[in-house]
Design an enzyme around this catalytic site. Structure first.
Site, PDB file in Angstrom:
ATOM      1  N   TYR A  60      19.609  36.601 -42.842  1.00 29.21           N
ATOM      2  CA  TYR A  60      20.905  36.762 -42.566  1.00 29.21           C
ATOM      3  C   TYR A  60      21.198  35.668 -41.383  1.00 29.21           C
ATOM      4  O   TYR A  60      19.857  36.168 -40.342  1.00 29.21           O
ATOM      5  CB  TYR A  60      20.308  38.273 -41.885  1.00 29.21           C
ATOM      6  CG  TYR A  60      20.339  39.056 -43.495  1.00 29.21           C
ATOM      7  CD1 TYR A  60      18.773  39.091 -43.630  1.00 29.21           C
ATOM      8  CD2 TYR A  60      21.399  39.712 -42.987  1.00 29.21           C
ATOM      9  CE1 TYR A  60      18.911  39.825 -44.634  1.00 29.21           C
ATOM     10  CE2 TYR A  60      21.181  41.339 -44.187  1.00 29.21           C
ATOM     11  CZ  TYR A  60      19.657  41.274 -44.923  1.00 29.21           C
ATOM     12  OH  TYR A  60      19.935  41.868 -45.896  1.00 29.21           O
TER      13      TYR A  60
ATOM     14  N   PRO B  93      27.147  46.949 -47.089  1.00 29.46           N
ATOM     15  CA  PRO B  93      26.087  46.322 -47.312  1.00 29.46           C
ATOM     16  C   PRO B  93      25.194  45.295 -46.625  1.00 29.46           C
ATOM     17  O   PRO B  93      23.934  45.056 -47.440  1.00 29.46           O
ATOM     18  CB  PRO B  93      26.518  45.654 -48.684  1.00 29.46           C
ATOM     19  CG  PRO B  93      27.565  44.387 -47.658  1.00 29.46           C
ATOM     20  CD  PRO B  93      28.510  46.294 -46.939  1.00 29.46           C
TER      21      PRO B  93
ATOM     22  N   LYS C 291      21.850  48.563 -47.987  1.00 26.28           N
ATOM     23  CA  LYS C 291      21.073  50.729 -48.174  1.00 26.28           C
ATOM     24  C   LYS C 291      22.163  51.246 -49.215  1.00 26.28           C
ATOM     25  O   LYS C 291      21.453  52.520 -49.767  1.00 26.28           O
ATOM     26  CB  LYS C 291      21.578  50.878 -46.547  1.00 26.28           C
ATOM     27  CG  LYS C 291      20.526  50.964 -45.426  1.00 26.28           C
ATOM     28  CD  LYS C 291      18.709  51.018 -45.835  1.00 26.28           C
ATOM     29  CE  LYS C 291      17.974  50.386 -45.196  1.00 26.28           C
ATOM     30  NZ  LYS C 291      16.897  50.139 -46.071  1.00 26.28           N
TER      31      LYS C 291
ATOM     32  N   HIS D  68       9.210  40.707 -52.037  1.00 24.45           N
ATOM     33  CA  HIS D  68       9.369  40.302 -50.904  1.00 24.45           C
ATOM     34  C   HIS D  68       9.112  41.354 -49.657  1.00 24.45           C
ATOM     35  O   HIS D  68       8.790  42.361 -49.713  1.00 24.45           O
ATOM     36  CB  HIS D  68      11.014  40.035 -50.570  1.00 24.45           C
ATOM     37  CG  HIS D  68      11.626  39.053 -50.903  1.00 24.45           C
ATOM     38  ND1 HIS D  68      12.696  38.042 -50.975  1.00 24.45           N
ATOM     39  CD2 HIS D  68      11.204  38.766 -52.301  1.00 24.45           C
ATOM     40  CE1 HIS D  68      13.238  36.736 -51.525  1.00 24.45           C
ATOM     41  NE2 HIS D  68      12.066  37.240 -52.469  1.00 24.45           N
TER      42      HIS D  68
ATOM     43  N   TYR E  26      14.862  48.938 -42.737  1.00 19.45           N
ATOM     44  CA  TYR E  26      14.996  47.752 -43.875  1.00 19.45           C
ATOM     45  C   TYR E  26      14.125  48.227 -45.123  1.00 19.45           C
ATOM     46  O   TYR E  26      15.132  48.137 -45.757  1.00 19.45           O
ATOM     47  CB  TYR E  26      14.950  46.250 -43.023  1.00 19.45           C
ATOM     48  CG  TYR E  26      14.922  45.473 -44.510  1.00 19.45           C
ATOM     49  CD1 TYR E  26      16.576  44.869 -43.735  1.00 19.45           C
ATOM     50  CD2 TYR E  26      15.189  44.631 -45.505  1.00 19.45           C
ATOM     51  CE1 TYR E  26      17.145  43.753 -45.171  1.00 19.45           C
ATOM     52  CE2 TYR E  26      15.312  44.269 -46.391  1.00 19.45           C
ATOM     53  CZ  TYR E  26      16.482  43.845 -46.297  1.00 19.45           C
ATOM     54  OH  TYR E  26      17.210  42.685 -46.700  1.00 19.45           O
TER      55      TYR E  26
HETATM   56  C1  PHB Z   1      21.783  41.157 -52.766  1.00 19.47           C
HETATM   57  O1  PHB Z   1      21.356  40.383 -52.702  1.00 19.47           O
HETATM   58  O2  PHB Z   1      23.006  41.542 -52.919  1.00 19.47           O
HETATM   59  C2  PHB Z   1      21.887  41.829 -51.418  1.00 19.47           C
HETATM   60  C3  PHB Z   1      20.871  41.569 -50.102  1.00 19.47           C
HETATM   61  C4  PHB Z   1      20.899  41.831 -48.984  1.00 19.47           C
HETATM   62  C5  PHB Z   1      21.685  42.443 -48.449  1.00 19.47           C
HETATM   63  C6  PHB Z   1      23.038  42.393 -49.198  1.00 19.47           C
HETATM   64  C7  PHB Z   1      22.683  42.144 -50.640  1.00 19.47           C
HETATM   65  O3  PHB Z   1      21.587  42.923 -47.494  1.00 19.47           O
END
Ligand code: PHB
Ligand code: APR
Length: 395
Positions: free
Chosen positions: A202, A293, A297, A72, A388
């Site tokens: 997000y 989460p 990280k 990605h 990120y």
């Molecule tokens: C996930 O795919 O579980 C995931 C992806 C991004 C995040 C947190 C969890 O910021």
């Protein structure tokens, strides 16, 4: 039994450390109190930073990741009615991979059971001893119920948040703990549904945060922010999909529904415990720190810790030099605090706090202002992108 490095815990931190040491000629034994099936079934986050991917490749466990992982190059950020794409490759030249932590753990276990060093599941009563001497030991009961002793040069506590190692370090050093418990949780689902988005979304929404993630071209991973008092039984599949539609929906675009195969509620906290060492006992990963989460990280921090620790232990055990082990805790903590700040910042920007928990519309306006700043400013986007995709590991 004797080994150079006794490792407690077969999560990503313990397993990868064992592998990093193995390829550099250092012996270790990994002791895990759960069984293999349990360890391999734990669903966790799924974003790997560039340095994590490179480390896995370097130690020979990157083949399936290269075949099945999804590369990605950015993310989408969203507020109601507006979705903006951040192109990480253009912003900072680094990218991420979507590949579940569960899959990383399976790959590490398969390689270790194949090529060594020893990995013992279902051990109990694991206890480090004499860690303030040059000959520490770990006592435990093996899977057959026989009492065992493992003599080591070094013990590593990679035994997660609920392990036995951190309390020993804290008690011996008078260590310090920093903690923030957030007034919200994530309800996460895995669904047999093709993701309706290329990159992760997000989304800020007045009802609460939502995240559209994935595991493969046919499996979606999605989250909605819920109150910490919510019970999973009160969230029917339909209620979850409706909340996802409401928070992630855009005109002409909607979430793809499919059978939900897993659902659970995860609490959110930030936690840092210092120092990460007492004598010959070193902490790595969730044993020393937890991040919420948002931004994924946790796994990447565990990988960064053991990358640093492996280099320090090779220097100690092969060259008899203590400089890098002496610097380990402070060096690791600089990056840990950076990631702690980034995870807190993403979390604070994207989650709404209910009025009952002290939140108000003033907070919402500040969050929207911060998000619009990221939408509009390349400098603000670059700051997010660098964090990120993962900052370099200082050595
Ligand atoms: C996930 O795919 O579980 C995931 C992806 C991004 C995040 C947190 C969890 O910021
Ligand atoms: N004895 C032996 N093993 C133990 C003990 C013990 N007393 N206590 C805990 N363990 C094991 C756990 O069963 C687990 O398999 O230690 C392991 C710790 O693994 P993780 O919790 O996965 O922690 P870590 O390897 O540091 O990985 C951090 O995992 O929790 C996620 O989000 C977090 O992605 C991050 C990553």
């Amino acid at each position: 039994m004797r080994t150079q490095v006794g490792i407690i815990g077969a999560g990503p931190a313990g397993l990868l450390l064992s592998r990093l040491l193995h390829v550099q000629g250092i012996d270790s034994v990994v002791l895990e109190n759960r069984d293999r099936a349990y360890v391999e079934a734990r669903i966790r986050a799924g974003i790997l930073e560039s340095h994590t991917v490179q480390t896995l490749r370097d130690v020979g466990v990157g083949d399936r990741l290269d075949r099945e992982g999804l590369h990605h190059t950015g993310i989408h950020l969203q507020i109601p009615g507006e979705r903006v794409h951040l192109d990480f490759e253009a912003l900072c030249g680094r990218t991420v991979w979507v590949y579940g932590q569960t899959e990383v753990v399976k790959d590490l276990i398969a390689t270790q059971l194949d090529e060594g060093p020893p990995l013992l599941f279902c051990v109990t009563d694991v206890q480090p001893h004499d860690v303030d001497t040059d000959s520490p030991r770990i006592t435990f009961t093996d899977a057959d119920g026989v009492a065992q002793e493992l003599q080591c040069d070094v013990v590593v506590g990679a035994d997660g948040f609920h392990g036995v190692s951190r309390p020993l370090v804290t008690a011996a050093t008078g260590g310090k703990v920093w903690e923030r418990v957030y007034p919200f949780s994530w309800l996460g689902i895995l669904a047999d549904a093709a993701p309706a988005t290329d990159d992760l979304v997000y989304a800020w929404h007045p009802d609460g945060f939502a995240l559209y993630s994935m595991r493969s071209p046919s499996v979606s991973r999605l989250y909605v922010q819920v109150d910490p008092t919510e019970k999973i039984e009160d969230w029917s599949d339909e209620r979850i999909w409706d909340a996802l539609d409401e928070r992630l929906g855009l005109s002409g675009w909607s979430v793809n529904r499919g059978p939900i195969t897993e659902k659970s509620i995860l609490p959110m906290r930030s936690f840092v415990s210092t120092p990460m060492r007492h004598g010959r006992l070193f902490l790595a990963g969730d044993a020393a720190h937890i991040v919420p989460p948002t931004g994924a990280k946790g796994l990447n921090l565990a990988v960064a810790d053991v990358t640093l620790l492996a280099t320090a232990l090779v220097r100690l055990l092969q060259e008899k030099e203590t400089d890098l082990v002496d610097a380990y805790s402070d060096t690791a903590l600089r990056r840990i605090w950076r990631c702690t700040h980034f995870s807190w910042w993403m979390t604070s920007m994207l989650h709404t706090v209910s009025a009952a928990q002290g939140g108000d519309d003033f907070d919402h306006q500040l969050q929207l202002s911060q998000l619009r700043r990221v939408f509009a400013s390349e400098a603000a986007q670059r700051e997010l992108a660098e964090n990120y995709t993962g900052l370099p590991i200082e050595r």
